[in-house]
Design a protein around this motif. Structure first.
Motif, PDB file in Angstrom:
ATOM      1  N   PHE A 157     -10.788   0.539   6.417  1.00 11.52           N
ATOM      2  CA  PHE A 157     -10.789   0.466   4.847  1.00 11.52           C
ATOM      3  C   PHE A 157     -11.991   1.435   4.245  1.00 11.52           C
ATOM      4  O   PHE A 157     -13.231   0.858   4.463  1.00 11.52           O
ATOM      5  N   PHE A 158     -11.605   2.472   3.837  1.00  8.17           N
ATOM      6  CA  PHE A 158     -12.728   3.610   3.482  1.00  8.17           C
ATOM      7  C   PHE A 158     -13.052   3.140   2.259  1.00  8.17           C
ATOM      8  O   PHE A 158     -12.526   2.597   1.213  1.00  8.17           O
ATOM      9  N   ARG A 159     -14.494   3.397   1.827  1.00 10.76           N
ATOM     10  CA  ARG A 159     -15.033   3.275   0.464  1.00 10.76           C
ATOM     11  C   ARG A 159     -14.258   4.174  -0.258  1.00 10.76           C
ATOM     12  O   ARG A 159     -14.076   4.044  -1.448  1.00 10.76           O
ATOM     13  N   ARG A 160     -14.532   5.525  -0.196  1.00 11.73           N
ATOM     14  CA  ARG A 160     -14.061   6.650  -1.053  1.00 11.73           C
ATOM     15  C   ARG A 160     -13.809   8.019  -0.110  1.00 11.73           C
ATOM     16  O   ARG A 160     -14.532   8.277   0.791  1.00 11.73           O
ATOM     17  N   PHE A 161     -12.795   8.546  -0.590  1.00 11.46           N
ATOM     18  CA  PHE A 161     -12.178   9.784  -0.029  1.00 11.46           C
ATOM     19  C   PHE A 161     -13.366  10.997   0.130  1.00 11.46           C
ATOM     20  O   PHE A 161     -13.465  11.780   0.929  1.00 11.46           O
TER      21      PHE A 161
ATOM     22  N   ILE B 237       0.762  -1.323  -0.017  1.00 14.41           N
ATOM     23  CA  ILE B 237       0.170  -0.195   0.083  1.00 14.41           C
ATOM     24  C   ILE B 237       0.929   1.087   0.118  1.00 14.41           C
ATOM     25  O   ILE B 237       2.007   1.028   0.435  1.00 14.41           O
ATOM     26  N   THR B 238       0.517   2.242  -0.448  1.00 14.62           N
ATOM     27  CA  THR B 238       1.179   3.426  -0.665  1.00 14.62           C
ATOM     28  C   THR B 238       1.031   4.540   0.509  1.00 14.62           C
ATOM     29  O   THR B 238      -0.170   4.897   0.962  1.00 14.62           O
ATOM     30  N   ARG B 239       1.660   5.050   1.152  1.00 17.61           N
ATOM     31  CA  ARG B 239       1.817   5.830   2.452  1.00 17.61           C
ATOM     32  C   ARG B 239       1.457   7.130   2.015  1.00 17.61           C
ATOM     33  O   ARG B 239       2.291   7.889   1.069  1.00 17.61           O
ATOM     34  N   ALA B 240       0.324   7.789   2.581  1.00 14.49           N
ATOM     35  CA  ALA B 240       0.252   8.904   1.932  1.00 14.49           C
ATOM     36  C   ALA B 240       1.092  10.475   1.926  1.00 14.49           C
ATOM     37  O   ALA B 240       1.319  11.282   1.038  1.00 14.49           O
ATOM     38  N   VAL B 241       1.700  10.313   3.436  1.00 16.50           N
ATOM     39  CA  VAL B 241       2.674  11.360   3.603  1.00 16.50           C
ATOM     40  C   VAL B 241       4.074  11.349   2.695  1.00 16.50           C
ATOM     41  O   VAL B 241       4.287  12.539   2.478  1.00 16.50           O
ATOM     42  N   ASP B 242       4.576  10.506   2.388  1.00 12.42           N
ATOM     43  CA  ASP B 242       5.628  10.411   1.419  1.00 12.42           C
ATOM     44  C   ASP B 242       5.453   9.448   0.238  1.00 12.42           C
ATOM     45  O   ASP B 242       6.603   9.313  -0.520  1.00 12.42           O
ATOM     46  N   ASN B 243       4.329   9.089  -0.148  1.00 13.20           N
ATOM     47  CA  ASN B 243       4.139   8.463  -1.355  1.00 13.20           C
ATOM     48  C   ASN B 243       5.116   7.075  -1.526  1.00 13.20           C
ATOM     49  O   ASN B 243       5.380   6.837  -2.594  1.00 13.20           O
TER      50      ASN B 243
ATOM     51  N   GLU C 294      -7.951  16.437  -0.384  1.00 12.94           N
ATOM     52  CA  GLU C 294      -9.124  17.354   0.268  1.00 12.94           C
ATOM     53  C   GLU C 294      -9.251  16.680   1.505  1.00 12.94           C
ATOM     54  O   GLU C 294      -9.526  17.167   2.743  1.00 12.94           O
ATOM     55  N   PHE C 295      -9.313  15.236   1.655  1.00 14.88           N
ATOM     56  CA  PHE C 295      -9.402  14.472   2.962  1.00 14.88           C
ATOM     57  C   PHE C 295      -8.564  14.762   3.865  1.00 14.88           C
ATOM     58  O   PHE C 295      -9.001  14.968   4.927  1.00 14.88           O
ATOM     59  N   MET C 296      -7.196  14.768   3.626  1.00 18.66           N
ATOM     60  CA  MET C 296      -6.149  15.046   4.416  1.00 18.66           C
ATOM     61  C   MET C 296      -6.312  16.664   4.805  1.00 18.66           C
ATOM     62  O   MET C 296      -6.169  17.139   6.033  1.00 18.66           O
ATOM     63  N   LYS C 297      -6.281  17.733   3.880  1.00 22.99           N
ATOM     64  CA  LYS C 297      -6.440  18.925   4.157  1.00 22.99           C
ATOM     65  C   LYS C 297      -7.580  19.416   5.102  1.00 22.99           C
ATOM     66  O   LYS C 297      -7.540  20.302   5.970  1.00 22.99           O
ATOM     67  N   GLU C 298      -8.877  18.769   4.869  1.00 22.81           N
ATOM     68  CA  GLU C 298      -9.899  19.232   5.779  1.00 22.81           C
ATOM     69  C   GLU C 298      -9.852  18.596   7.062  1.00 22.81           C
ATOM     70  O   GLU C 298     -10.593  18.815   7.858  1.00 22.81           O
TER      71      GLU C 298
END
Length: 198
Positions: free
Chosen positions: A45-49, A21-27, A88-92
């Motif tokens: 496990f989210f459906r959709r951000f 899986i890909t880590r969001a903070v550093d890709n 957007e999910f992270m920013k909010e």
């Protein structure tokens, strides 16, 4: 093992341990087992951000569960199925744990999460749990959008360290199907003798 649904692995290592899986903070790409290698974990496990029901669930857990997890050294992790909407999910600030992306839905498929398809995807909007969660989401003032993969369901897991022994398995049956925070806390208290509520 507490099991909300019938089919579930006894240990995540047996099914998705090596799945990247890909880590969001550093890709960077990491195997799923790094999440619970050194500590127990709550994994969503989210459906959709962009999904407003996912956003409100993330926010509820961040507010009501995360402080206790942090105090007890339990990882709080969210995994999405595409990068779409992640920024957007992270920013909010909907989710205050660590975020990852499972591009290609590898783990979603390996864990047998349901892809509803068009017809069931529409009818599921009218189930009681989806309507109830939608009302809760509206009360919380959380919005969303319809962009991205709209028919894939996710799930919630609580797992032990090292092998990812499954303490709670809750694959979603519909969009509003989530375990109660109180149930999750009860399982952690049962499994971790030193666990203290905050």
């Amino acid at each position: 093992m507490s099991n909300s649904h019938t089919s579930s692995p006894s240990h995540l290592n047996n099914v998705v341990g090596d799945t990247l899986i890909t880590r969001a903070v550093d890709n960077t790409q990491v195997p799923i087992n790094t999440i619970y290698e050194n500590q127990p974990a709550v994994i969503i496990f989210f459906r959709r951000f962009g999904c407003q029901l996912c956003r409100s669930y993330a926010l509820k857990l961040s507010n009501e569960l995360m402080p206790t997890l942090k105090a007890n050294n339990v990882a709080f992790v969210g995994i999405g199925l595409e990068k779409f909407g992640l920024e957007e999910f992270m920013k909010e600030g909907y989710f205050k744990g660590d975020l990852y992306v499972d591009e290609g839905k590898k783990a979603y498929k390996q864990l047998g999460f349901t892809d509803l398809g068009w017809f069931r995807g529409i009818t599921t909007l009218f189930t009681k749990s989806t309507r109830d969660w939608n009302a809760e989401t509206t009360k919380m003032g959380v919005g969303g959008n319809l962009k991205g993969d709209g028919f894939q369901l996710g799930g919630t897991y609580i797992v032990g360290r090292k092998t990812g022994e499954v303490w709670l398995s809750h694959p979603q049956k519909d969009y509003g199907d989530h375990p109660e925070v109180s149930q999750m806390l009860d399982i952690l208290k049962e499994k971790l003798p030193s666990f203290k509520s905050v």
